[in-house]
Design an enzyme around this catalytic site. Structure first.
Site, PDB file in Angstrom:
ATOM      1  N   GLU B 282     -31.835   5.172  18.094  1.00 29.63           N
ATOM      2  CA  GLU B 282     -32.015   6.332  18.958  1.00 29.63           C
ATOM      3  C   GLU B 282     -33.335   6.240  19.715  1.00 29.63           C
ATOM      4  OE1 GLU B 282     -30.242  10.184  17.491  1.00 29.63           O
ATOM      5  OE2 GLU B 282     -32.324  10.790  17.670  1.00 29.63           O
ATOM      6  N   GLU B 285     -32.960   3.853  22.486  1.00 28.74           N
ATOM      7  CA  GLU B 285     -32.185   4.493  23.548  1.00 28.74           C
ATOM      8  C   GLU B 285     -33.052   5.470  24.344  1.00 28.74           C
ATOM      9  OE1 GLU B 285     -28.763   6.526  21.995  1.00 28.74           O
ATOM     10  OE2 GLU B 285     -28.023   7.070  23.982  1.00 28.74           O
ATOM     11  N   CYS B 307     -27.517  13.473  15.311  1.00 25.87           N
ATOM     12  CA  CYS B 307     -27.306  13.172  13.886  1.00 25.87           C
ATOM     13  C   CYS B 307     -26.663  14.303  13.120  1.00 25.87           C
ATOM     14  CB  CYS B 307     -28.612  12.737  13.234  1.00 25.87           C
ATOM     15  SG  CYS B 307     -29.979  13.757  13.699  1.00 25.87           S
ATOM     16  N   SER B 327     -27.584  11.391  22.561  1.00 24.30           N
ATOM     17  CA  SER B 327     -27.653   9.982  22.200  1.00 24.30           C
ATOM     18  C   SER B 327     -26.297   9.539  21.665  1.00 24.30           C
ATOM     19  CB  SER B 327     -28.717   9.820  21.115  1.00 24.30           C
ATOM     20  OG  SER B 327     -28.496   8.640  20.387  1.00 24.30           O
ATOM     21  N   LYS B 366     -20.438  17.164   7.121  1.00 24.88           N
ATOM     22  CA  LYS B 366     -20.353  15.722   6.857  1.00 24.88           C
ATOM     23  C   LYS B 366     -19.013  15.354   6.245  1.00 24.88           C
ATOM     24  CE  LYS B 366     -24.443  14.468   8.295  1.00 24.88           C
ATOM     25  NZ  LYS B 366     -25.588  15.083   7.685  1.00 24.88           N
ATOM     26  N   GLU B 369     -16.943  15.013   9.148  1.00 24.40           N
ATOM     27  CA  GLU B 369     -17.328  13.821   9.902  1.00 24.40           C
ATOM     28  C   GLU B 369     -16.662  12.574   9.312  1.00 24.40           C
ATOM     29  OE1 GLU B 369     -21.433  12.480   9.697  1.00 24.40           O
ATOM     30  OE2 GLU B 369     -21.463  12.117  11.860  1.00 24.40           O
ATOM     31  N   GLU B 374     -12.567   7.904  14.512  1.00 21.30           N
ATOM     32  CA  GLU B 374     -13.418   6.813  14.981  1.00 21.30           C
ATOM     33  C   GLU B 374     -14.322   6.278  13.863  1.00 21.30           C
ATOM     34  OE1 GLU B 374     -13.548   9.959  15.903  1.00 21.30           O
ATOM     35  OE2 GLU B 374     -15.544  10.615  16.516  1.00 21.30           O
ATOM     36  N   CYS B 511     -31.272  20.644   7.866  1.00 23.40           N
ATOM     37  CA  CYS B 511     -30.415  20.330   6.710  1.00 23.40           C
ATOM     38  C   CYS B 511     -30.923  20.941   5.404  1.00 23.40           C
ATOM     39  CB  CYS B 511     -30.285  18.827   6.551  1.00 23.40           C
ATOM     40  SG  CYS B 511     -29.708  18.008   8.042  1.00 23.40           S
TER      41      CYS B 511
END
Ligand code: SF4
Ligand code: SF4
Ligand code: SF4
Ligand code: FES
Ligand code: FES
Lengths: 161, 592
Positions: B282, B285, B307, B327, B366, B369, B374, B511
Site C-alpha cells: 500500500e 502504491e 484493509c 488502494s 472478516k 471477507e 475472489e 478494530c
C-alpha cells in the site's frame, strides 16, 4: 408481509418522482408520500418503496418500517372486490370474528391477502360508524349489516357470477 | 447549573442532564435496558421505550423513566423505593414473558444484559404467561439474527442508521409482531449490510450474534491429515485478556500464543506479519500515485486504505462511482492466506489443499471477507475460518486452559515476525501512521527522526494532520465509523477534499472496537485502554517500521520480487465490484 414482484415502467417511476417532489422530497413527509403513492398504484409493492426511498434519500428499511406500522398501507394489490370486516367493539361483540373466520375459510386466504384469481381481498377495519348495524361488512363501497356467518356465502355469491 | 437531590444526596449538574446521568455523577446506578451510550462519543440510543429505568420523582403521580427525563431545579428523586422496584420488576417480567428461556444454551449467556437484569432484580418466577412471538432465523456469512430474543431496544437500529449510516435495520410492524429487520424482511445477505458487526456489539441480548466457527476449527485441529496454521490480528492481543477477567488494556500476546499452541495449531503466526506486507504494497502504491499526482494527474489522490472489509463493502454499495480511489491492496487477513498457502506450504512441503488457515479477528466482517469468491482458489478459501476474539476465548475455555497462568511464548517464524508499525493497525490512525513511517523513508531516502506521529492518534471521529515529507506537505485524513467515512467520501465526490491519503475503519475506535471483540457495554475507557496497549506494544518493539522486518525482506527476495510486482499483483491485490443495484429478494414471512 408478502408481496408480488413488479417491474416499474418509466412512466411509473416518473409518477413516483412527481409525488415525492410535490412534498419537496422531504423525508418528514414520508407518510403523506406513501398515502399518495398508494392512492395512485392501489398498493405499495417493494419496487415502489425502493423508488420512494431513493427519491427521499432515506433507507428503504425505514420506508418498509412505516408501511408495516400502519395498517392502511398494503403491499398487495386489492382484489377486484375488496372485502372489509369491521372489528370495532360493537361489531366484535356481535360476532365479527366468526364472520371473519367464515370469509377466511371459504376464500382460503388470510387477512391482508388476495385470492389467487385476484377477485377478492380481505381486510379488517376499525369502527366504520354504523354500529347499529353490527356486525358490518363492506364489499367495495357496498355496506352489509347484521351479517351472520351463514350469510357470508350469499354475499360472496353476489360477486361470483 | 441545576440543583436537585437523588436518594438524599445533593447533586449539581448542567441543564439538560437526564436523571440517569445526574445519578451516575454521584455514583448511583439506575438499571437500564434500551438506553445505550458509548462514553463521550456521539453514539447514543435513548428511545425511552423499555421503562426499566423508572424512578420516583416527588410531586409526580407517575414514575419517570430516568434516561429520558431531564432534571429540574429542586427535584427530589428516589431511585429505589418499593414502588419503583416493583414497577421495574413488572416491566421486566412482561419483557421476559415474550422471551425464550433457553439461557443455558444461549451464545450470549453470561454476557447478556437482560439476564443480568433478571438476576439483579431477583426474578425467580415469571407471573405472566402469554403467546410468544416467533420469527425465522436469519443466517448470513457473519451474523445470525434470532429475533425471538429481540427486546426491541433498537440499539442496533441506532448503530446501523445513525453511526454507520448503512441503513439496513429498521423497526417494522407494530405491537406484538414488531421487531427490527432489513427492508421487506429480507435476509441480511440480500441487503447492503457491511457486516461491521456494530449492531452485534451493542445488542443487549442473544438476538444478534456472530456465526460461530469454533466447532469447524476443532474438527480441523483433530484431523491428522491437515496442517493447521493460525494468524492473529493486532487488536486481539489487547482485548482477549478481558474475557478472563484481566484489566482492559492488558497485553496478552505471549499467553495467546501459548494457548494457541496448546490448542494444537501446527504453526502460530501473526496477521501483523501480513500487516507489514500490506504497508509494503500500500505504501508503494501511495508513493506511485503521489508521483503521478505531482506530475499533474490530480485524479490519482487521495488514496484510501482498503484493509477493512466492512468499509470495502460499504463503498461497493454506496460509492460505486469512486471504486478506483481506494488502494487495491488486500486486507492483511487476505494477504496472509495466499502467502501461507502458496509460499509457506511449499517451504514445508505441504499441499495447499492439506493446509487449513484459521484467523483470529476482532471483526465479524472478516468472516464475510473469507467467503468472497475472489478470495478462493481451487474452490477453497485462502483463509478457511475466521473466528472472533470472543470465539477464541470460548475455545480456550472449552479446552480447560488456565489462560491467566500460561507462560508467555513466541510466535513461530517466518510468518510470525512483525514490527511495531503492524501492531498499531488495530487502532484508528494506526494504519496510516504505519504507512507514513515507511513511505517517508522510501520517498525521502532519509531516516525518520522520530517514529511517533501523535498528531495522527486519538479518538475523534474525523481527524486530520499534515506530515512534512522533507519539504513536501502530505495531508492526511482519518475516519472511523462509517458515518464519518461517508462525510469524507462525499467531500471527495464534491471535489472539496484536500487530503492526499485517508485511512478508514468501519468500527468506532478501529478494530479495537470491532464487532468480534469482548463486549464493552458502552464503556469507552475500555476501548481507550486497548488503544494505549497497542501503542505500548509498538513502542517496545525493536523494529518499528514495516520495511525493516527481516522476513518481509526475505519474502520479497525469495518469492515476491518487488512491491507492486507481477507476483504481488496476482497474490496481494484485488479489485472491487459495483453492488449498488441489489435485486429485491423477498423470503417467506418472518412471522405468522
Ligand atoms: S453489521 Fe453493521 S451494517 Fe450490518 S446491520 Fe449491523 S450495524 Fe448495520
Ligand atoms: S436485535 Fe438486539 S439491539 Fe436490536 S432491537 Fe433487538 S434486542 Fe435490541
Ligand atoms: S474496523 Fe476492523 S474490526 Fe471493524 S469491520 Fe473494519 S476490519 Fe473489522
Ligand atoms: S364497531 Fe363496527 S361499525 Fe362501529
Ligand atoms: S432504559 Fe430508560 S426507558 Fe429503557
Amino acid at each position: 408481509m408478502s408481496s408480488i414482484k413488479v417491474e416499474l415502467k418509466q412512466c411509473e417511476i416518473e409518477k413516483i418522482k412527481e409525488i415525492c417532489q410535490s412534498f419537496n422530497n422531504d423525508p418528514g413527509e414520508l407518510i403523506n408520500v406513501l398515502h399518495k403513492a398508494q392512492g395512485h398504484f392501489g398498493y405499495l409493492p417493494a419496487e415502489v418503496q425502493e423508488q420512494i426511498a431513493d427519491e427521499l434519500k432515506i433507507p428503504v428499511a425505514k420506508v418498509y418500517g412505516v408501511v408495516t406500522f400502519y395498517s392502511f398501507f398494503t403491499m398487495l394489490p386489492k382484489g377486484q372486490h375488496p372485502i372489509s370486516i369491521c372489528t370495532g367493539t360493537a361489531c366484535y361483540v356481535r360476532g365479527a370474528e366468526k364472520v371473519l373466520d367464515e370469509f377466511r375459510r371459504i376464500l382460503k386466504i388470510k387477512v391482508g391477502d388476495t385470492t389467487p384469481d385476484g377477485k377478492f381481498s380481505l381486510s379488517c377495519l376499525r369502527c366504520v360508524g354504523a354500529c347499529g348495524l353490527a356486525p358490518v361488512v363492506m364489499v367495495g363501497e357496498k355496506v352489509y349489516g347484521r351479517v351472520s356467518p351463514d350469510g357470508v356465502k350469499d354475499i360472496l355469491g353476489e360477486y361470483s357470477k | 447549573m441545576i440543583k436537585l437531590t437523588i436518594d438524599n444526596k445533593n447533586v449539581e449538574v448542567t441543564k439538560g442532564t437526564s436523571i440517569l446521568h445526574a445519578a451516575k455523577s454521584v455514583g448511583i446506578k439506575i438499571p437500564t435496558l434500551c438506553y445505550f451510550k458509548l462514553g463521550d462519543m456521539p453514539i447514543e440510543n435513548r428511545p425511552g421505550g423499555c421503562r426499566v429505568c423508572v424512578v420516583e420523582v416527588q410531586g409526580r403521580r407517575n414514575l419517570a423513566p430516568a434516561c429520558v427525563t431531564e432534571v429540574t431545579e429542586g427535584m427530589v428523586v428516589k431511585t429505589h423505593t418499593i414502588r419503583a422496584l416493583n414497577a421495574r420488576k413488572t416491566v421486566l417480567e412482561l419483557i421476559l414473558s415474550d422471551h425464550p428461556t433457553d439461557c443455558l444454551v444461549c451464545a450470549k449467556s453470561g454476557n447478556c444484559e437482560l439476564q443480568t437484569l433478571a438476576q439483579d432484580m431477583g426474578i425467580r418466577q415469571l407471573h405472566y404467561e402469554g403467546q410468544q412471538s416467533h420469527y425465522r432465523e436469519d443466517t448470513s456469512p457473519s451474523i445470525i439474527r434470532d429475533m425471538d430474543k429481540c427486546v426491541r431496544c433498537r440499539r442496533c437500529e441506532m448503530m446501523c442508521n445513525e453511526v454507520q449510516t448503512v441503513g439496513v435495520l429498521s423497526g417494522i410492524n407494530r405491537g406484538f409482531n414488531s421487531v427490527v429487520s432489513p427492508a421487506f424482511e429480507m435476509n441480511l445477505d440480500h441487503s447492503v449490510c457491511t457486516y461491521c458487526g456494530q449492531c452485534v456489539a451493542v445488542c443487549p441480548t442473544g438476538a444478534l450474534t456472530e456465526v460461530d466457527h469454533t466447532n469447524a476449527v476443532i474438527r480441523a485441529l483433530a484431523d491428522p491429515t491437515k496442517t493447521v496454521v493460525v494468524q492473529t490480528a493486532p487488536a486481539v492481543r489487547a482485548a482477549l485478556g478481558e474475557e478472563f477477567g484481566m484489566k482492559p488494556g492488558t497485553l496478552v500476546t505471549g499467553k495467546m500464543v501459548a494457548a494457541l499452541r496448546q490448542l494444537g495449531f501446527d504453526y502460530v503466526f501473526d496477521t501483523d506479519f501480513a500487516a507489514d506486507l500490506t504497508i509494503m504494497e500500500e505504501g508503494t502504491e501511495l508513493l506511485k500515485r503521489l508521483g503521478e499526482y505531482l506530475a499533474g494527474d490530480k485524479t490519482k489522490l487521495p488514496i484510501l486504505t482498503s484493509c477493512c472489509p466492512a468499509w470495502v463493502k460499504f463503498f461497493e454499495h454506496q460509492f460505486p462511482d469512486m471504486m478506483d480511489i481506494p488502494s487495491t491492496a488486500k486486507s492483511p487477513q487476505q494477504m496472509f492466506g495466499p502467502i501461507a498457502k502458496e509460499y509457506f506450504a511449499q517451504k514445508i512441503n505441504v499441499d495447499r489443499k492439506d493446509m487449513v488457515v484459521v484467523s483470529i479477528m476482532p471483526c465479524l466482517a472478516k468472516k464475510y471477507e473469507c467467503s468472497r469468491d475472489e478470495f478462493k482458489h481451487y474452490d477453497m478459501p485462502d483463509v478457511d475460518y475466521s473466528i472472533s476474539t470472543r470465539e477464541l476465548a470460548n475455545l480456550i475455555k472449552q479446552a480447560n486452559l488456565q489462560f491467566e497462568t500460561l507462560a508467555d511464548e513466541e510466535f513461530d517464524q517466518p510468518l510470525g515476525e512483525s514490527t511495531g508499525a503492524s501492531v498499531i493497525f488495530g487502532t484508528t490512525g494506526g494504519v496510516i501512521e504505519a504507512a507514513v513511517r515507511t513511505a517517508y523513508e522510501v520517498h525521502t531516502g532519509k531516516k525518520l527522526p522520530k517514529l511517533d506521529f501523535t498528531e495522527l492518534r486519538g479518538m475523534e471521529g474525523i481527524r486530520s494532520a499534515t506530515i512534512d515529507f522533507d519539504g513536501l506537505p502530505i495531508s492526511i485524513g482519518i475516519a472511523h465509523g462509517l458515518g464519518n467515512a461517508r462525510k469524507l467520501l462525499e467531500d471527495i465526490r464534491a471535489g472539496k477534499s484536500t487530503f492526499h491519503a485517508i485511512e478508514i475503519m468501519a468500527c468506532p475506535g478501529g478494530c479495537i472496537g470491532g464487532g468480534g471483540q469482548p463486549l464493552h457495554h458502552g464503556d469507552l475507557s475500555i476501548l481507550k485502554a486497548r488503544q494505549q496497549a497497542l501503542y505500548r506494544e509498538d513502542a517496545g518493539k525493536p523494529l518499528r517500521k514495516s520495511h525493516e522486518n527481516p522476513f518481509i525482506i526475505q519474502l520479497y527476495k525469495e518469492f515476491l520480487g518487488k512491491p507492486l510486482g507481477e507476483k504481488s499483483h496476482h497474490l496481494l491485490h484485488t479489485s472491487y465490484f459495483d453492488r449498488s443495484k441489489l435485486p429485491i429478494y423477498i423470503q417467506a414471512k418472518d412471522h405468522e
